[in-house]
Design a protein around this motif. Structure first.
Motif, short mmCIF file in Angstrom:
data_model
loop_
_atom_site.label_atom_id
_atom_site.label_comp_id
_atom_site.label_asym_id
_atom_site.label_seq_id
_atom_site.Cartn_x
_atom_site.Cartn_y
_atom_site.Cartn_z
N LEU A 83 -2.05 -1.56 1.43
CA LEU A 83 -2.26 -2.34 2.65
C LEU A 83 -3.61 -2.07 3.31
O LEU A 83 -4.34 -3.02 3.62
CB LEU A 83 -1.12 -2.07 3.64
N ARG A 84 -3.96 -0.82 3.54
CA ARG A 84 -5.21 -0.53 4.24
C ARG A 84 -6.43 -1.04 3.49
O ARG A 84 -7.34 -1.58 4.10
CB ARG A 84 -5.33 0.97 4.51
N PRO A 85 -6.50 -0.90 2.16
CA PRO A 85 -7.64 -1.48 1.44
C PRO A 85 -7.76 -2.99 1.59
O PRO A 85 -8.84 -3.55 1.42
CB PRO A 85 -7.37 -1.09 -0.02
N LEU A 86 -6.65 -3.66 1.94
CA LEU A 86 -6.67 -5.10 2.17
C LEU A 86 -6.96 -5.45 3.62
O LEU A 86 -6.94 -6.63 4.00
CB LEU A 86 -5.33 -5.71 1.76
N GLY A 87 -7.19 -4.45 4.46
CA GLY A 87 -7.44 -4.69 5.87
C GLY A 87 -6.17 -4.91 6.67
O GLY A 87 -6.21 -5.44 7.78
N ILE A 88 -5.02 -4.49 6.13
CA ILE A 88 -3.74 -4.64 6.81
C ILE A 88 -3.37 -3.29 7.40
O ILE A 88 -3.10 -2.33 6.67
CB ILE A 88 -2.65 -5.11 5.83
N THR A 89 -3.35 -3.20 8.72
CA THR A 89 -3.15 -1.90 9.38
C THR A 89 -1.92 -1.83 10.27
O THR A 89 -1.60 -0.76 10.78
CB THR A 89 -4.39 -1.55 10.22
N LYS A 115 -2.75 -12.18 4.64
CA LYS A 115 -3.75 -11.33 3.98
C LYS A 115 -3.20 -10.80 2.65
O LYS A 115 -3.91 -10.78 1.64
CB LYS A 115 -4.12 -10.15 4.87
N PHE A 116 -1.94 -10.38 2.68
CA PHE A 116 -1.33 -9.89 1.45
C PHE A 116 -1.20 -10.99 0.42
O PHE A 116 -1.47 -10.78 -0.78
CB PHE A 116 0.04 -9.29 1.76
N LEU A 117 -0.82 -12.18 0.86
CA LEU A 117 -0.67 -13.31 -0.05
C LEU A 117 -1.99 -13.64 -0.75
O LEU A 117 -2.01 -13.93 -1.95
CB LEU A 117 -0.15 -14.53 0.70
N THR A 118 -3.10 -13.60 0.00
CA THR A 118 -4.39 -13.93 -0.61
C THR A 118 -4.83 -12.88 -1.64
O THR A 118 -5.73 -13.15 -2.44
CB THR A 118 -5.49 -14.07 0.45
N TRP A 120 10.12 -4.51 5.66
CA TRP A 120 8.82 -4.37 6.31
C TRP A 120 8.69 -5.27 7.54
O TRP A 120 9.18 -6.39 7.55
CB TRP A 120 7.69 -4.71 5.34
N LEU A 121 7.97 -4.77 8.54
CA LEU A 121 7.54 -5.57 9.68
C LEU A 121 6.13 -6.07 9.38
O LEU A 121 5.28 -5.31 8.93
CB LEU A 121 7.48 -4.73 10.95
N ALA A 122 5.87 -7.33 9.68
CA ALA A 122 4.53 -7.88 9.43
C ALA A 122 4.27 -9.04 10.37
O ALA A 122 5.18 -9.80 10.71
CB ALA A 122 4.39 -8.34 7.98
N THR A 123 3.04 -9.20 10.78
CA THR A 123 2.63 -10.41 11.49
C THR A 123 2.34 -11.49 10.46
O THR A 123 2.10 -11.19 9.28
CB THR A 123 1.36 -10.15 12.32
N PRO A 124 2.33 -12.77 10.86
CA PRO A 124 1.95 -13.82 9.92
C PRO A 124 0.55 -13.60 9.33
O PRO A 124 0.32 -13.88 8.15
CB PRO A 124 2.02 -15.09 10.77
N VAL A 125 -0.38 -13.09 10.15
CA VAL A 125 -1.74 -12.85 9.67
C VAL A 125 -1.75 -11.79 8.57
O VAL A 125 -2.38 -11.97 7.52
CB VAL A 125 -2.67 -12.44 10.83
N ASP A 126 -1.03 -10.68 8.79
CA ASP A 126 -0.99 -9.63 7.79
C ASP A 126 -0.32 -10.10 6.50
O ASP A 126 -0.74 -9.77 5.39
CB ASP A 126 -0.26 -8.40 8.33
#
Length: 242
Positions: free
Chosen positions: A64-70, A135-138, A126-132
């Motif tokens: 996650l962190r390498p993808l900018g998901i924090t 990001k994972f999907l891309t 997992w908890l996630a925002t739509p933006v995060d």
């Protein structure tokens, strides 16, 4: 499970795995398809054993962190343990009160103690925002405009249906559209990767027993509105702070 394993409530994941593996499958492996979260729960334990880290810490650090998901993290069962800025969940099903998983005998709202999201863990806890989530999907979409974390072989395996069911996705089409839906007590989500390079995510903090109809309407709404857009911004919105 608690009675069979002679253990107290709530039943932890180790006991659930022990219970499942102590029973024989009713069919020969590879001969029958049955939707199950169990394999992902076991995978989370495998990751812990190999990495020497907790499953959550490993996924955060290595993926996650390498993808900018924090901000993604594993969810908790009780409302008093909810994360900062986490929404409140509303389950509109007819049976939205359940016996508490702690064995107290009390009836509690399904999203808060009536369903063990902590045991689900690696299988969708997992908890996630739509933006995060987007990001994972891309990072697994196979498009060349952003680097993928999966090899081409893995992408092909993930999207090639086995007995009609692709790995992880609800459905994939020959032209390259992939989609996935999910519903838990008090939450619904849908994500779609379209062949034309457009992907989208919708998450709600409500759920009801007509989840299939709900997802179909969300899909129609998003696709019908996206067709009206003729120009897209050139700047990278992922670079902005949400």
């Amino acid at each position: 499970v608690a009675n069979y394993m002679d253990t107290e409530l709530p039943v932890n994941l180790d006991k659930i795995i022990e219970f499942v593996l102590s029973n024989r499958l009713p069919y020969r492996p590879g001969s029958y398809y049955d939707y199950s979260n169990f394999g992902y729960c076991v995978l989370g334990k495998v990751i812990e054993r190999i990495s020497g880290m907790s499953y959550e810490d490993y996924i955060k650090a290595e993926i996650l962190r390498p993808l900018g998901i924090t901000t993604m993290q594993l969810a908790k069962n009780r409302i008093e343990d909810k994360a900062n800025n986490e929404v409140v969940y509303y389950d509109h099903a007819y049976n939205n009160m359940r016996l508490s998983l702690d064995g107290s005998g009390e009836y509690v709202p399904s999203p808060y103690g009536g369903f063990d999201i902590e045991a689900l863990g690696a299988a969708g806890g997992w908890l996630a925002t739509p933006v995060d989530l987007l990001k994972f999907l891309t990072a697994i979409d196979g498009f060349k405009n952003t680097p993928d974390i999966l090899t081409n072989h893995s992408l092909l395996t993930m999207t090639s249906p086995e007995k009609g069911h692709p790995y992880g996705w609800r459905s994939t089409s020959a032209e390259g559209t992939w989609w996935r839906t999910g519903t838990l007590a008090g939450a619904s989500a849908m994500m779609k990767r379209k062949a034309n390079g457009i992907s989208w995510v919708v998450i709600t903090n409500t759920s009801n027993r007509r989840s299939g109809s709900f997802h179909n309407r969300i899909n129609w709404l998003m696709d019908s509105q996206l067709e009206k857009i003729t120009e897209w911004p050139e700047r990278d919105f992922f670079a902005m702070n949400y």
